[in-house]
Design an enzyme around this catalytic site. Structure first.
Site, PDB file in Angstrom:
ATOM      1  N   ARG A   1      -3.194  -1.348  -6.614  1.00  0.00           N
ATOM      2  CA  ARG A   1      -2.218  -2.511  -6.386  1.00  0.00           C
ATOM      3  C   ARG A   1      -2.749  -3.386  -7.899  1.00  0.00           C
ATOM      4  O   ARG A   1      -3.566  -3.003  -8.525  1.00  0.00           O
ATOM      5  CB  ARG A   1      -2.587  -3.275  -5.357  1.00  0.00           C
ATOM      6  CG  ARG A   1      -4.118  -4.015  -4.954  1.00  0.00           C
ATOM      7  CD  ARG A   1      -4.286  -4.805  -3.975  1.00  0.00           C
ATOM      8  NE  ARG A   1      -5.576  -5.020  -3.718  1.00  0.00           N
ATOM      9  CZ  ARG A   1      -6.043  -4.796  -2.590  1.00  0.00           C
ATOM     10  NH1 ARG A   1      -5.255  -4.618  -1.363  1.00  0.00           N
ATOM     11  NH2 ARG A   1      -7.260  -5.093  -2.401  1.00  0.00           N
TER      12      ARG A   1
ATOM     13  N   LYS B   1       0.736  -1.131   0.119  1.00  0.00           N
ATOM     14  CA  LYS B   1       0.014  -0.005   0.086  1.00  0.00           C
ATOM     15  C   LYS B   1       0.937   1.220  -0.011  1.00  0.00           C
ATOM     16  O   LYS B   1       0.699   2.157  -0.735  1.00  0.00           O
ATOM     17  CB  LYS B   1      -0.821  -0.038   1.122  1.00  0.00           C
ATOM     18  CG  LYS B   1      -2.315   0.928   1.081  1.00  0.00           C
ATOM     19  CD  LYS B   1      -2.981   0.647   2.129  1.00  0.00           C
ATOM     20  CE  LYS B   1      -3.730  -0.732   2.379  1.00  0.00           C
ATOM     21  NZ  LYS B   1      -4.377  -0.955   3.742  1.00  0.00           N
TER      22      LYS B   1
ATOM     23  N   ARG C   1      -3.030   3.233   8.335  1.00  0.00           N
ATOM     24  CA  ARG C   1      -3.307   2.060   7.551  1.00  0.00           C
ATOM     25  C   ARG C   1      -2.395   0.910   7.462  1.00  0.00           C
ATOM     26  O   ARG C   1      -1.133   1.211   7.604  1.00  0.00           O
ATOM     27  CB  ARG C   1      -3.502   2.566   6.108  1.00  0.00           C
ATOM     28  CG  ARG C   1      -4.462   3.826   6.048  1.00  0.00           C
ATOM     29  CD  ARG C   1      -4.352   4.406   4.661  1.00  0.00           C
ATOM     30  NE  ARG C   1      -5.248   3.284   3.677  1.00  0.00           N
ATOM     31  CZ  ARG C   1      -5.320   3.558   2.313  1.00  0.00           C
ATOM     32  NH1 ARG C   1      -4.763   4.416   1.668  1.00  0.00           N
ATOM     33  NH2 ARG C   1      -5.891   2.736   1.705  1.00  0.00           N
TER      34      ARG C   1
ATOM     35  N   HIS D   1      -6.757 -35.122   5.121  1.00  0.00           N
ATOM     36  CA  HIS D   1      -6.859 -36.388   4.311  1.00  0.00           C
ATOM     37  C   HIS D   1      -7.591 -36.443   3.212  1.00  0.00           C
ATOM     38  O   HIS D   1      -7.226 -36.814   2.034  1.00  0.00           O
ATOM     39  CB  HIS D   1      -7.291 -37.519   5.286  1.00  0.00           C
ATOM     40  CG  HIS D   1      -7.597 -38.621   4.861  1.00  0.00           C
ATOM     41  ND1 HIS D   1      -8.601 -39.182   4.424  1.00  0.00           N
ATOM     42  CD2 HIS D   1      -6.470 -39.891   4.882  1.00  0.00           C
ATOM     43  CE1 HIS D   1      -8.425 -40.413   3.886  1.00  0.00           C
ATOM     44  NE2 HIS D   1      -7.260 -40.751   3.970  1.00  0.00           N
TER      45      HIS D   1
ATOM     46  N   MET E   1      -5.633  -7.239   8.146  1.00  0.00           N
ATOM     47  CA  MET E   1      -5.442  -6.337   9.135  1.00  0.00           C
ATOM     48  C   MET E   1      -6.305  -4.937   9.475  1.00  0.00           C
ATOM     49  O   MET E   1      -7.127  -4.850   8.796  1.00  0.00           O
ATOM     50  CB  MET E   1      -3.645  -5.950   9.072  1.00  0.00           C
ATOM     51  CG  MET E   1      -2.914  -7.290   9.028  1.00  0.00           C
ATOM     52  SD  MET E   1      -1.238  -6.992   8.878  1.00  0.00           S
ATOM     53  CE  MET E   1      -1.257  -6.424   7.164  1.00  0.00           C
TER      54      MET E   1
ATOM     55  N   SER F   1      13.888 -43.027 -19.809  1.00  0.00           N
ATOM     56  CA  SER F   1      12.897 -42.449 -19.471  1.00  0.00           C
ATOM     57  C   SER F   1      12.783 -42.647 -17.781  1.00  0.00           C
ATOM     58  O   SER F   1      12.475 -43.691 -17.156  1.00  0.00           O
ATOM     59  CB  SER F   1      11.759 -43.121 -20.188  1.00  0.00           C
ATOM     60  OG  SER F   1      10.471 -42.469 -19.625  1.00  0.00           O
TER      61      SER F   1
ATOM     62  N   GLY G   1      -7.990  -7.196   3.767  1.00  0.00           N
ATOM     63  CA  GLY G   1      -9.006  -7.269   4.933  1.00  0.00           C
ATOM     64  C   GLY G   1      -8.438  -7.947   6.147  1.00  0.00           C
ATOM     65  O   GLY G   1      -9.116  -8.216   7.091  1.00  0.00           O
TER      66      GLY G   1
ATOM     67  N   ARG H   1       6.072 -49.776 -23.179  1.00  0.00           N
ATOM     68  CA  ARG H   1       6.884 -50.483 -21.801  1.00  0.00           C
ATOM     69  C   ARG H   1       6.512 -52.099 -22.029  1.00  0.00           C
ATOM     70  O   ARG H   1       5.262 -52.530 -22.111  1.00  0.00           O
ATOM     71  CB  ARG H   1       6.416 -49.926 -20.758  1.00  0.00           C
ATOM     72  CG  ARG H   1       7.115 -50.593 -19.738  1.00  0.00           C
ATOM     73  CD  ARG H   1       6.861 -49.777 -18.271  1.00  0.00           C
ATOM     74  NE  ARG H   1       5.263 -49.992 -18.014  1.00  0.00           N
ATOM     75  CZ  ARG H   1       4.864 -49.542 -16.611  1.00  0.00           C
ATOM     76  NH1 ARG H   1       5.676 -48.681 -16.032  1.00  0.00           N
ATOM     77  NH2 ARG H   1       3.793 -49.890 -16.456  1.00  0.00           N
TER      78      ARG H   1
ATOM     79  N   TYR I   1      12.136 -34.412 -22.996  1.00  0.00           N
ATOM     80  CA  TYR I   1      10.653 -34.469 -23.223  1.00  0.00           C
ATOM     81  C   TYR I   1      10.204 -34.704 -21.890  1.00  0.00           C
ATOM     82  O   TYR I   1      10.863 -35.216 -20.862  1.00  0.00           O
ATOM     83  CB  TYR I   1      10.170 -35.230 -24.304  1.00  0.00           C
ATOM     84  CG  TYR I   1      10.136 -36.848 -23.854  1.00  0.00           C
ATOM     85  CD1 TYR I   1       9.224 -37.467 -23.304  1.00  0.00           C
ATOM     86  CD2 TYR I   1      11.230 -37.608 -24.475  1.00  0.00           C
ATOM     87  CE1 TYR I   1       9.458 -38.769 -22.970  1.00  0.00           C
ATOM     88  CE2 TYR I   1      11.431 -38.859 -24.186  1.00  0.00           C
ATOM     89  CZ  TYR I   1      10.687 -39.495 -23.425  1.00  0.00           C
ATOM     90  OH  TYR I   1      10.766 -40.953 -23.256  1.00  0.00           O
TER      91      TYR I   1
ATOM     92  N   CYS J   1       8.367 -39.995 -17.629  1.00  0.00           N
ATOM     93  CA  CYS J   1       7.088 -40.518 -18.100  1.00  0.00           C
ATOM     94  C   CYS J   1       6.145 -40.721 -16.773  1.00  0.00           C
ATOM     95  O   CYS J   1       5.284 -41.341 -16.735  1.00  0.00           O
ATOM     96  CB  CYS J   1       7.259 -41.459 -18.758  1.00  0.00           C
ATOM     97  SG  CYS J   1       8.191 -43.214 -17.981  1.00  0.00           S
TER      98      CYS J   1
HETATM   99  P1  ADP Z   1      -7.665  -2.341   3.485  1.00  0.00           P
HETATM  100  O1  ADP Z   1      -6.301  -2.764   3.508  1.00  0.00           O
HETATM  101  O2  ADP Z   1      -8.488  -3.206   4.697  1.00  0.00           O
HETATM  102  O3  ADP Z   1      -8.404  -1.732   2.383  1.00  0.00           O
HETATM  103  P2  ADP Z   1      -7.379   0.671   4.009  1.00  0.00           P
HETATM  104  O4  ADP Z   1      -6.294   0.879   4.652  1.00  0.00           O
HETATM  105  O5  ADP Z   1      -7.334   0.634   2.563  1.00  0.00           O
HETATM  106  O6  ADP Z   1      -7.797  -0.877   4.443  1.00  0.00           O
HETATM  107  O7  ADP Z   1      -8.369   1.312   4.227  1.00  0.00           O
HETATM  108  C1  ADP Z   1      -9.784   1.107   4.622  1.00  0.00           C
HETATM  109  C2  ADP Z   1     -10.852   2.158   3.883  1.00  0.00           C
HETATM  110  O8  ADP Z   1     -10.535   3.577   4.400  1.00  0.00           O
HETATM  111  C3  ADP Z   1     -10.671   2.244   2.376  1.00  0.00           C
HETATM  112  O9  ADP Z   1     -11.893   1.916   1.995  1.00  0.00           O
HETATM  113  C4  ADP Z   1      -9.625   3.180   2.102  1.00  0.00           C
HETATM  114  O10 ADP Z   1      -9.969   3.775   0.864  1.00  0.00           O
HETATM  115  C5  ADP Z   1     -10.408   4.336   3.174  1.00  0.00           C
HETATM  116  N1  ADP Z   1      -9.087   5.108   3.679  1.00  0.00           N
HETATM  117  C6  ADP Z   1      -7.855   4.900   4.101  1.00  0.00           C
HETATM  118  N2  ADP Z   1      -7.354   5.950   4.235  1.00  0.00           N
HETATM  119  C7  ADP Z   1      -8.181   7.260   4.121  1.00  0.00           C
HETATM  120  C8  ADP Z   1      -7.912   8.602   3.939  1.00  0.00           C
HETATM  121  N3  ADP Z   1      -6.898   9.043   4.190  1.00  0.00           N
HETATM  122  N4  ADP Z   1      -8.888   9.149   3.434  1.00  0.00           N
HETATM  123  C9  ADP Z   1     -10.300   8.737   3.196  1.00  0.00           C
HETATM  124  N5  ADP Z   1     -10.247   7.442   3.117  1.00  0.00           N
HETATM  125  C10 ADP Z   1      -9.230   6.444   3.419  1.00  0.00           C
HETATM  126 MG    MG Z   2      -7.865  -0.820   1.000  1.00  0.00          MG
HETATM  127 MG    MG Z   3       7.046 -48.410 -12.612  1.00  0.00          MG
END
Ligand code: ADP
Ligand code: MG
Ligand code: MG
Length: 911
Positions: free
Chosen positions: A335, A22, A91, A451, A102, A796, A100, A653, A884, A864
């Site tokens: 990203r 990020k 963040r 399993h 952390m 082989s 989602g 074979r 091969y 093979c």
């Molecule tokens: P995640 O990794 O869970 O997406 P983010 O750090 O991206 O968490 O943030 C969660 C939400 O908050 C995202 O929708 C992001 O766009 C929004 N957000 C983060 N920083 C800001 C900011 N400085 N101003 C407005 N919205 C923000």
């Molecule tokens: Mg995000």
């Molecule tokens: Mg064999």
């Protein structure tokens, strides 16, 4: 001295290890001149110190102070200033995306005093109170560890009392009341008051984000995705922009192309009057991005333009977060986006047409695993169906059948020709008979190495495991769903081993369009470069929902990338095929010959009687009579296979398994009406009984005990070849001797085979192009390959047996017993039967190659075993310089693709 904090303008996307994905991408966007709210990133180094020592590095506080000061200067506001506060987000951001997993805290800097300042400065009381209640909620849960439910229930209760459904319908007074309630929840839940010092808020938030690296769900996610536990997360501190400022504001997420299908054109969701976390949380219904074009055409145009720029810059699908603050667009994240297998192929191929990437890069971006996914049968239309549960996608494919809850019932129903899905909490070796006959296996416990998962993959059964919402009651033969409904024995069920989804009812299953198209791709594997963007043009500007059209784009993309792999690859790809039908399928799928044709499969069914006669024969005359009866049948088998593979090598074979495998089971002998025969069978079984048949009388060893058998098989091969030559064919038989351990064995058998070739050539007046070689599957053979090479035209590697013999593991036994435990406990990270064990078995292969080539530089070298169709193993085999790989017919396109990728990859990339 190490630097722990970097301003956005001082970083770049190359620094994801230090700044997290990020932070690195925010820096990159800043330097591209995109509208990114300013901020700074605290490095993963700082997090690692915190995790190790339980406190931040000493220098951190001062560095944060410096960067905060410069942020305040840029923004013309101070953090939490009572008059007109600067607010920031804090963040998380790991080096590898963990969406989602952390924490993030928004609106840091609001206090009882500064909330009034925000209201005054913005002239919007409601907005200020809304921002504050959000901070209290996020800070309360994330930083102070208060239970989320308390906040959620209070908000719901307030909405109920006010008779409204959406948070946007609450007014300033409501939200102020909510703020008061939240203060109380924090007071009682955390045993402390919400901190009124903005800097303390910031420091505690940073620490909470560091700590969120080690939440249970983050740890589980990393284990599942194979992400190292010691990377740590970076923390980004960024000036807030506000999507919750009323109808001219909002937040959204967008992809530069559809990540599900790969179709061109922006794809996303927008939510008016909302902060970012609302979009994904699903608290209100979002609208598709096109509607933003109506609501705010200027921002929409600007966004589209920026997405185009990002895609050009990253040369890949981008996944972005944005916010519109009172009509002004801000970019908050980007990203390289995750995508389905379908989208991966389509995007890679279309980006070549758009000259964003070259064909080599396109090939690097798709994998054999993804191609495999596209070749399995699929549910015709599962997207319109709501799954009743979800689990781990453990073994791909689509299966539908009646629910059964035990192995015995599965066997009984399957014997009546019914399709069943075996459902267990978890499986054990006891469940094997049921798993064998079931279409699919569903469990509520365990992951990809359980399993159920390991065994199902080994057997090619569809498997969804660890669907923990299911309450499976085996004794009562039913399972409960979270919504209270119950699925009982006999109820129709469908499971998707590709997505982990479970559906009620029988969903229609279709063949993969990709498979059908590849199979129609007769011998046309040249480089399609000149007309590379052929056939896909209909798609330009067409984002309509013409299903066929989308498939067409996918099919074209797969064909072009496989064709490019064919042009790039050094390895040739053959198939393991025992029948003419399999040989034809394999050839259609691009096989360049047969690497393994197992002759023992030809002695089953009605011919079993003949081979039985041979085994129990009393004396040379009886034996010869049995062989004479078998010869024309074998010859016909070989003729049809050589015809299907005309002009291509066919490795046949000689008979390999222990002979008792051809005799009836001891318990069944009593059914034999003829008592003399019964006695002979019983005596033969006694004579052939072995403690360890896998290590007993089999393979080349049979050639010394029943010489007539080898003789008959070799004659059948050469007569078949002669028949083909006579009618103008081009047969290329290669006779392969199994289980050789010493050069002496091969030398004797080879002389015999050569004698037969000479004899048939003389009888028929033809010249037969042929080769004689051996399978390397005993470690001793690998270690003495220089000697063995003197009697072999080719080696082989039979990597299945070679793996069993090197590890001392019997695959059938261990896959059902302790292998899953080994995988669970991390003793093994992958099964050596799925991906070649590069260090052990691989070392033997390497040795054999070196010795073999040193003895004879024209020696043919191939693989093979089943590993020949495993993507990671194919890369390793390419690296070793084999000629091969040979794999099952349906894996041929996968091996072709991976062989092409291998040729492009860094040589050190092997498993
Ligand atoms: P995640 O990794 O869970 O997406 P983010 O750090 O991206 O968490 O943030 C969660 C939400 O908050 C995202 O929708 C992001 O766009 C929004 N957000 C983060 N920083 C800001 C900011 N400085 N101003 C407005 N919205 C923000
Ligand atoms: Mg995000
Ligand atoms: Mg064999």
């Amino acid at each position: 001295m190490s630097q722990y904090v970097y301003d956005f303008s001082g970083g770049s996307m190359a620094q994801r290890h230090l700044l997290g994905g990020k932070g690195a991408n925010l820096a990159e966007m800043t330097n591209l001149g995109l509208p990114v709210p300013p901020g700074f990133t605290i490095t993963t180094d700082a997090c690692r110190v915190y995790l190790k020592e339980g406190r931040e590095p000493h220098e951190l506080a001062e560095e944060v102070t410096d960067h905060l000061l410069s942020l305040e200067t840029t923004m013309g506001r101070r953090l939490g200033d009572p008059a007109d506060p600067l607010l920031v987000s804090v963040r998380s951001g790991a080096p590898q995306s963990m969406p989602g997993m952390m924490e993030t805290v928004l609106n840091v800097g609001l206090t009882d005093r500064s909330v009034a300042g925000l209201a005054a400065a913005s002239g919007d009381e409601r907005f200020a109170a809304d921002s504050y209640r959000r901070l209290l909620h996020m800070f309360g849960t994330t930083v102070l560890g208060v239970d989320d439910a308390a906040f959620v229930e209070t908000l719901d209760e307030l909405k109920r009392r006010r008779g409204v459904t959406d948070d946007t319908q609450l007014d300033a007074d409501d939200l102020r009341a909510l703020v008061d309630a939240y203060h109380q929840i924090i007071g009682s839940g955390a045993g402390r008051v919400f901190p009124q010092d903005p800097r303390e808020q910031l420091d505690l938030s940073v620490r909470a984000v560091f700590g969120s690296w080690n939440t249970q769900r983050a740890i589980l996610y990393r284990r599942h995705e194979g992400i190292a536990d010691d990377l740590g997360t970076a923390v980004t501190v960024q000036a807030m922009v506000f999507g919750n400022r009323g109808p001219s504001s909002g937040s959204g997420v967008a992809f530069t192309r559809d990540p599900a299908t790969g179709r061109r054109g922006a794809y996303g969701d927008y939510l008016q009057n909302a902060q970012g976390e609302d979009v994904v949380a699903g608290i209100r219904n979002t609208v598709p991005l096109e509607e933003l074009a109506q609501v705010d055409p200027v921002s929409h145009d600007e966004l589209t333009g920026m997405m185009g720029r990002l895609e050009k810059h990253y040369r890949d699908l981008c996944d972005i977060e944005f916010t519109i603050d009172d009509g002004k667009l801000w970019m908050l994240q980007t990203r390289v986006g995750k995508r389905t297998a379908e989208a991966a192929f389509r995007i890679a191929a279309e980006m070549v047409d758009e000259r964003l990437i070259d064909r080599d890069e396109a090939l690097r971006r798709v994998t054999g695993e993804q191609l495999a996914q596209l070749m399995f049968p699929q549910f015709a239309d599962s997207s319109s169906r709501q799954p009743i549960a979800r689990g781990v996608a453990a073994s791909p494919g689509a299966a539908t059948g009646e629910a059964v809850f035990d192995s015995a019932t599965a066997k009984r129903l399957a014997a009546q020709g019914r399709d069943v899905i075996l459902i267990r909490r978890e499986t054990t070796p006891e469940d094997l008979p049921g798993m064998t006959v079931a279409r699919g296996v569903l469990t509520s416990r365990g992951g990809k190495t359980s399993h159920a998962a390991v065994v199902a993959r080994g057997m090619g059964r569809v498997c969804v495991c660890g669907a923990d919402e299911l309450d499976i009651d085996v004794a009562a033969r039913c399972m409960g769903l979270p919504d209270g409904t119950v699925v009982r024995e006999g109820d129709p069920l469908s499971i998707d081993g590709m997505t982990g989804e479970v559906f009620s009812g029988h969903l229609p299953v279709t063949d993969s369009v990709v498979l059908r198209s590849l199979a129609g791709d007769h011998g046309d594997h040249g480089d399609h470069g000149d007309h590379g963007d052929h056939g896909d043009h209909g798609d330009h500007g067409d984002h309509g929902d013409h299903g066929d059209h989308g498939d067409h784009g996918l099919v074209g993309a797969v064909r072009r990338l496989v064709a490019h792999a064919d042009a790039a690859r050094r390895l040739s790809v053959r198939a393991n095929a025992d029948t003419a039908d399999d040989a034809r399928t394999a050839r259609e799928l691009g096989a360049e010959g047969i690497g393994l044709c197992r002759t023992e499969h030809m002695f089953l069914g009605s011919r079993r009687q003949l081979i039985e006669d041979l085994i129990v024969a009393d004396g040379a005359t009886e034996q010869q009579a049995a062989l004479d009866a078998l010869l024309p049948l074998q010859r016909a088998d070989f003729t049809s296979i050589l015809e299907a593979m005309d002009g291509l090598p066919v490795t046949i074979r000689l008979i390999d398994p222990p002979l008792h495998e051809f005799l009836p089971h001891r318990d069944l002998i009593s059914d034999e009406p003829d008592s003399d025969r019964r006695q002979r069978l019983a005596a033969t079984l006694d004579r052939l009984r072995e403690e360890n048949p896998m290590l007993g009388l089999r393979g080349v060893r049979l050639g010394f005990t029943i010489p007539g058998l080898v003789h008959m098989q070799a004659r059948a091969v050469f007569e078949a070849a002669a028949d083909r030559v006579t009618i103008g064919g081009d047969p290329r038989p290669e006779i392969m001797v199994p289980l050789v351990a010493t050069a002496a064995e091969l030398a004797v058998i080879r002389r015999e085979i050569e004698g037969i070739a000479v004899a048939v050539e003389a009888e028929r007046g033809v010249t037969l192009r042929h080769r004689i070689g051996t399978m390397i599957e005993v470690p001793r053979a690998a270690l003495t390959a220089h000697e063995i090479a003197s009697s072999a035209d080719f080696l082989s590697f039979g990597t299945n047996d070679l793996t069993q013999m090197t590890w001392g593991l019997s695959r059938d036994d261990v896959e059902a017993s302790f292998l899953p435990t080994y995988l669970d406990q991390g003793i093994l990270t992958t099964s050596p039967f799925e991906t070649i064990d590069a260090d052990g078995v691989g070392a033997l292969i390497r040795t054999a190659i070196e010795q073999g080539r040193a003895a004879d530089d024209a020696l043919g070298l191939g693989v093979c075993g089943e590993h020949g169709g495993d993507p990671a193993s194919v890369r390793f085999f390419d690296d070793l310089g084999l000629d091969y790989v040979s794999c099952s017919p349906y894996r041929v396109p996968i091996a072709r693709l991976e062989a092409g990728r291998a040729a492009l990859m860094d040589r050190s990339d092997a498993p």
